[in-house]
Design an enzyme around this catalytic site. Structure first.
Site, PDB file in Angstrom:
ATOM      1  N   LYS A  13       0.825  -1.214   0.000  1.00 38.65           N
ATOM      2  CA  LYS A  13       0.000   0.000   0.000  1.00 38.65           C
ATOM      3  C   LYS A  13       0.855   1.259   0.000  1.00 38.65           C
ATOM      4  O   LYS A  13       0.585   2.195  -0.745  1.00 38.65           O
ATOM      5  CB  LYS A  13      -0.937   0.030   1.215  1.00 38.65           C
ATOM      6  CG  LYS A  13      -1.927  -1.113   1.279  1.00 38.65           C
ATOM      7  CD  LYS A  13      -2.909  -0.945   2.434  1.00 38.65           C
ATOM      8  CE  LYS A  13      -2.249  -0.946   3.797  1.00 38.65           C
ATOM      9  NZ  LYS A  13      -1.645  -2.231   4.178  1.00 38.65           N
ATOM     10  N   ARG A  88     -10.266   0.724   7.761  1.00 41.29           N
ATOM     11  CA  ARG A  88      -9.757  -0.612   8.055  1.00 41.29           C
ATOM     12  C   ARG A  88     -10.845  -1.499   8.633  1.00 41.29           C
ATOM     13  O   ARG A  88     -10.535  -2.605   9.110  1.00 41.29           O
ATOM     14  CB  ARG A  88      -8.613  -0.502   9.049  1.00 41.29           C
ATOM     15  CG  ARG A  88      -7.231  -0.626   8.428  1.00 41.29           C
ATOM     16  CD  ARG A  88      -6.188  -0.449   9.517  1.00 41.29           C
ATOM     17  NE  ARG A  88      -4.960  -1.114   9.215  1.00 41.29           N
ATOM     18  CZ  ARG A  88      -3.931  -0.550   8.570  1.00 41.29           C
ATOM     19  NH1 ARG A  88      -4.017   0.672   8.139  1.00 41.29           N
ATOM     20  NH2 ARG A  88      -2.840  -1.237   8.366  1.00 41.29           N
ATOM     21  N   ARG A 127      11.463  -6.195   5.213  1.00 41.29           N
ATOM     22  CA  ARG A 127      11.368  -4.770   5.548  1.00 41.29           C
ATOM     23  C   ARG A 127      11.873  -4.506   6.967  1.00 41.29           C
ATOM     24  O   ARG A 127      12.501  -3.484   7.235  1.00 41.29           O
ATOM     25  CB  ARG A 127       9.904  -4.311   5.412  1.00 41.29           C
ATOM     26  CG  ARG A 127       9.664  -2.870   5.807  1.00 41.29           C
ATOM     27  CD  ARG A 127       8.243  -2.438   5.482  1.00 41.29           C
ATOM     28  NE  ARG A 127       7.279  -2.962   6.430  1.00 41.29           N
ATOM     29  CZ  ARG A 127       5.961  -2.819   6.308  1.00 41.29           C
ATOM     30  NH1 ARG A 127       5.449  -2.203   5.261  1.00 41.29           N
ATOM     31  NH2 ARG A 127       5.151  -3.296   7.211  1.00 41.29           N
ATOM     32  N   ARG A 133      10.830  -1.055  11.754  1.00 37.52           N
ATOM     33  CA  ARG A 133       9.558  -0.576  12.283  1.00 37.52           C
ATOM     34  C   ARG A 133       9.167  -1.388  13.517  1.00 37.52           C
ATOM     35  O   ARG A 133       9.258  -2.614  13.507  1.00 37.52           O
ATOM     36  CB  ARG A 133       8.478  -0.720  11.195  1.00 37.52           C
ATOM     37  CG  ARG A 133       7.778   0.563  10.890  1.00 37.52           C
ATOM     38  CD  ARG A 133       6.820   0.392   9.751  1.00 37.52           C
ATOM     39  NE  ARG A 133       5.588  -0.269  10.134  1.00 37.52           N
ATOM     40  CZ  ARG A 133       4.509  -0.311   9.352  1.00 37.52           C
ATOM     41  NH1 ARG A 133       4.532   0.252   8.179  1.00 37.52           N
ATOM     42  NH2 ARG A 133       3.429  -0.931   9.766  1.00 37.52           N
ATOM     43  N   ARG A 144      -1.348  -8.460  13.254  1.00 35.83           N
ATOM     44  CA  ARG A 144      -1.809  -7.545  12.195  1.00 35.83           C
ATOM     45  C   ARG A 144      -2.498  -8.323  11.065  1.00 35.83           C
ATOM     46  O   ARG A 144      -3.497  -7.861  10.502  1.00 35.83           O
ATOM     47  CB  ARG A 144      -0.635  -6.719  11.656  1.00 35.83           C
ATOM     48  CG  ARG A 144      -0.226  -5.601  12.627  1.00 35.83           C
ATOM     49  CD  ARG A 144       1.192  -5.120  12.405  1.00 35.83           C
ATOM     50  NE  ARG A 144       1.380  -4.532  11.096  1.00 35.83           N
ATOM     51  CZ  ARG A 144       2.562  -4.464  10.471  1.00 35.83           C
ATOM     52  NH1 ARG A 144       3.645  -4.963  11.034  1.00 35.83           N
ATOM     53  NH2 ARG A 144       2.630  -3.905   9.291  1.00 35.83           N
TER      54      ARG A 144
END
Ligand code: ADP
Ligand code: MG
Length: 189
Positions: A13, A88, A127, A133, A144
């Protein structure tokens, strides 16, 4: 044009949102980026959301709506928006719709970035090594993905029912996905 980008964590996204906004001249609004900026700046809102984000849970609707919707309404009265990470849940979509409809800020197209679960996990762990993160650790990632399946995936049928859903095969390299999306949006316009 107003466009929503929905998809599980790791579906691309953020990457596609940036590229599409630049290519199409839309304002990129990323719910997660707005929240992370509040956390980094140590604002009262940031302090209220940090624990939800660390767990990978949705932050309360009233918070995300008050953060995102003013930007959405402003962008819609200008160039249009490319909105990533909001809504969401069907509940968030209903609340946003009530606010947007009266001022002509409703989405014209909804893109669902479809990626198999194994590939999502592979991308997120990759990532994590680069960006670090806080919510890219295995436990939070699992939550998630669960939250996506439970709360966000029902949006696919919600927007299909409204006739504006486009399913994008996003299990390809980023350039191919961008071109596929541009094609879909041109055909829909
Ligand atoms: N619309 C939203 N409603 C509630 N919480 C949100 C919303 N958007 C983002 N968040 C919070 O911010 C976190 C990170 O969001 P984001 O960066 O968009 O993740 P990703 O792009 O990996 O799906 C989410 O796990 C959630 O805690
Ligand atoms: Mg993101």
């Amino acid at each position: 044009m107003n466009v929503l980008l929905i998809g599980p964590p790791g579906s691309g996204k953020g990457t596609q949102g940036e590229r599409l906004a630049a290519r199409l001249g839309l304002e990129h609004i990323a719910a997660g980026d707005l929240l992370r900026a509040e956390v980094r700046a140590g604002t009262p809102l940031g302090r209220q959301v940090v624990e939800f984000m660390q767990r990978g849970d949705l932050v309360p609707d009233v918070i995300i709506i008050s953060l995102v919707m003013p930007k959405v309404l402003a962008a819609a009265s200008g160039a249009g928006y490319l909105l990533d990470g909001f809504p969401r849940s069907v509940e968030q979509a209903r609340e946003a719709r009530a606010l947007a409809e009266r001022v002509g800020a409703s989405p014209d197209a909804v893109l669902y970035l479809d990626v198999p679960r194994e590939e999502l996990i592979r991308r997120i762990l990759h990532r994590a090594e680069i960006e670090g993160r806080a919510d890219d650790n295995p436990q939070t990632v699992a939550n998630r993905l669960q939250v996506f399946n439970d709360a966000t995936a029902p949006l696919i049928d919600y927007y299909r029912g409204r006739g504006i859903l486009h399913v994008i095969d996003a299990d390809k390299d980023a350039d191919e996905v961008t071109e596929a999306i541009i094609g879909v949006l041109q055909a829909a316009a």
